[in-house]
Design a protein around this motif. Structure first.
Motif, short mmCIF file in Angstrom:
data_model
loop_
_atom_site.label_atom_id
_atom_site.label_comp_id
_atom_site.label_asym_id
_atom_site.label_seq_id
_atom_site.Cartn_x
_atom_site.Cartn_y
_atom_site.Cartn_z
N ALA A 366 62.07 -13.89 5.02
CA ALA A 366 62.71 -13.57 6.31
C ALA A 366 62.94 -14.83 7.12
O ALA A 366 64.02 -15.04 7.69
N ALA A 369 65.70 -16.88 5.45
CA ALA A 369 67.04 -16.35 5.71
C ALA A 369 67.51 -16.72 7.12
O ALA A 369 68.66 -17.11 7.32
N ARG A 370 66.62 -16.61 8.08
CA ARG A 370 66.98 -16.92 9.47
C ARG A 370 67.28 -18.39 9.65
O ARG A 370 68.31 -18.77 10.24
N GLY A 373 70.30 -19.64 7.68
CA GLY A 373 71.49 -19.13 8.34
C GLY A 373 71.91 -19.98 9.52
O GLY A 373 73.11 -20.15 9.78
N LEU A 400 68.25 -14.03 1.63
CA LEU A 400 68.81 -12.82 2.22
C LEU A 400 68.52 -11.60 1.36
O LEU A 400 68.11 -10.53 1.85
N THR A 401 68.74 -11.75 0.06
CA THR A 401 68.54 -10.63 -0.87
C THR A 401 67.08 -10.20 -0.90
O THR A 401 66.76 -9.00 -0.80
N ALA A 403 64.79 -10.76 1.32
CA ALA A 403 64.32 -10.31 2.63
C ALA A 403 64.90 -8.93 2.99
O ALA A 403 64.52 -8.36 4.02
N TRP A 405 68.14 -8.32 3.64
CA TRP A 405 69.31 -8.42 4.53
C TRP A 405 70.57 -8.13 3.67
O TRP A 405 71.37 -9.01 3.37
N ASN A 406 70.69 -6.87 3.30
CA ASN A 406 71.65 -6.50 2.25
C ASN A 406 73.10 -6.67 2.66
O ASN A 406 73.94 -7.08 1.85
N ASP A 407 73.43 -6.35 3.91
CA ASP A 407 74.83 -6.46 4.32
C ASP A 407 75.30 -7.91 4.29
O ASP A 407 76.41 -8.21 3.82
N ALA A 408 74.45 -8.82 4.77
CA ALA A 408 74.82 -10.24 4.75
C ALA A 408 74.93 -10.75 3.32
O ALA A 408 75.85 -11.50 2.98
#
Length: 468
Positions: A366, A369-370, A373, A400-401, A403, A405-408
């Motif tokens: 997480a 990803a943050r 990003g 992302l995957t 964590a 964060w599927n849409d991103a």
């Protein structure tokens, strides 16, 4: 005034000085490894300004404290040899003075001016492109290539330099055509090979990439360690995308890591390749620990932002927590001292990128990803090529995957598929995310496409019998 082989005026140059400069020009543009002879000539030179200046530029490209110290010494010698120097040579002196001082922005602008006024100065063009490349300025890379081509249309090296600028500006068809035109003049140009590899990789033409690089690899034996390892690195990228990860790992052991373990470029190639293999599920064993031995001395250098983040990730993957903590603090300090022209690179890109890479290596997806990003919009300023910077995008996608964060993740994967529709691994990743968000039919379709591509890879490999 005496003139060199490019017809450029040289002050206080005898025949030996001219021969040395002509030799180093060909050796540098051809990525040779016989620089010791030129360095010896520069060390003996007592009259011609250009020899210590070129020697300074050569050692600066090592991006090491030793290279920086040597450049300072060569610059001091050059400053004592200005009597009788022409306008071009004095312009070179200014460019090197700024580079040694760390003002690579002014150095780049000076080399651009030299190329504009003296487009036959191929070394000035090479250095302008290098400095532009290190700042992620693809348009400048191309601009310099265009000027060099206009002044040297029959020079095989210039076609490769022009081609790489086109490729970094995403003008892929033109880039490939230009590189192949250079190879039609002489197939022994590793930089043109490199430009074509970039074009084929960007299009996802992996089978062509493997075949092409194998067909020219016999010419790399006399190249310096960077060009050898980097072109083999490109071959490994094609193999990874063809699901031939075992061959790619063998290339790491046999071709990519071990030529000059102390050299920053070889270290970056090694970090990048191990990371990409791990992202595809390959167990790389103790290789990170071996690599970390050579990265630990570089914690506080900060001579290249691009190299620094590779060092940081390599140390993090090796589990060197103390070194990672020290380097993160050092990078924050470097960002606080950044000059205006480099503030975006160090403060907006390197700091969050480094922290994100450390988080990814420690399993905090997480946070990774943050932080990653935050760095992504500024990634271009890091320098390196599109293909090299793609590593950080791949690590961001993995974070992302994992964590959730599927849409991103889905948006990135769909864009990747549009750019390179022939990569089975992208289809598999898409299938996984589609399933997570409840899009079962699309997941099944992506799985089917991935398996069909994998069968095509295996069939093509069986027909050709290519060996890594």
């Amino acid at each position: 005034m005496t003139r060199d082989g490019q017809g450029l005026e040289l002050g206080n140059a005898d025949a030996r000085a001219v021969a040395a400069l002509d030799f180093v020009t060909q050796e540098w543009l051809g990525f040779g490894k016989r620089f010791a002879d030129f360095i010896a000539a520069a060390d003996r030179e007592e009259k011609c300004l250009m020899l210590p200046l070129v020697a300074a530029s050569l050692v600066l490209t090592m991006y090491s404290p030793e290279g920086q110290a040597a450049a300072t010494r060569y610059l001091a010698r050059a400053q004592r040899l200005t009597a009788g120097a022409g306008a071009r040579e004095r312009a070179w002196l200014g460019a090197i003075e700024w580079w040694v001082e760390g003002d690579t922005d002014r150095s780049l602008q000076q080399f651009r001016r030299i190329v504009a006024e003296w487009p036959r100065d191929l070394l000035a063009g090479k250095l302008a492109q290098l400095l532009a490349f290190n700042r992620g300025e693809a348009e400048t890379l191309l601009e310099v290539g265009e000027k060099l081509l206009a002044g040297n249309p029959d020079n095989r090296f210039v076609w490769g330099m022009y081609a790489f600028g086109l490729e970094e500006c995403n003008r892929l068809d033109e880039a490939e055509a230009a590189a192949r035109k250079g190879l039609a003049l002489d197939r022994n140009d590793p930089w043109a090979h490199h430009a074509i590899a970039h074009c084929l990789e960007a299009r996802g033409r992996m089978l062509e990439g493997v075949a092409f690089l194998h067909s020219v690899s016999d010419t790399w034996a006399e190249c310096n360690s960077f060009m050898q390892t980097h072109n083999w690195w490109h071959l490994a990228l094609f193999l990874i995308d063809l699901d031939r990860t075992g061959e790619a790992l063998a290339l790491y052991d046999e071709r990519v890591w071990g030529v000059w373990k102390e050299f920053c470029e070889d270290q970056a190639n090694a970090v990048s390749l191990l990371a990409r293999l791990e992202l595809r599920g390959v167990d790389v064993g103790a290789r990170w620990a071996d690599l970390a031995t050579y990265l630990k001395p570089r914690l506080n250098e900060h001579l290249s932002a691009f190299h620094d983040v590779h060092y940081l990730y390599g140390l993090a993957r090796a589990g060197e927590r103390g070194a990672v903590t020290e380097m993160l603090a050092s990078l924050e300090d470097r960002a606080a001292r950044a000059r205006p022209f480099e503030r975006e690179t160090w403060a907006d890109c390197v700091v969050p990128l480094a922290h994100g890479l450390a988080a990814h290596a420690s399993g905090d997806m997480a946070a990774a990803a943050r932080l990653l990003g935050q760095a992504m919009p500024h990634l271009r300023t890091l320098g390196g090529s599109i293909a090299q910077r793609a590593l950080f995008g791949a690590i961001h996608l993995d974070a992302l995957t994992r964590a959730g964060w599927n849409d991103a993740a889905l948006a990135i994967l769909q864009a990747d598929e549009r750019e390179r529709p022939g990569v089975a691994a992208t289809k598999r990743a898409l299938a996984d995310v589609y399933r997570k968000v409840g899009r079962t039919e699309q997941a099944l379709a992506a799985e089917y496409q991935a398996e069909r591509l994998a069968r095509q890879y295996r069939a093509a490999h069986g027909r050709t019998g290519e060996a890594a």
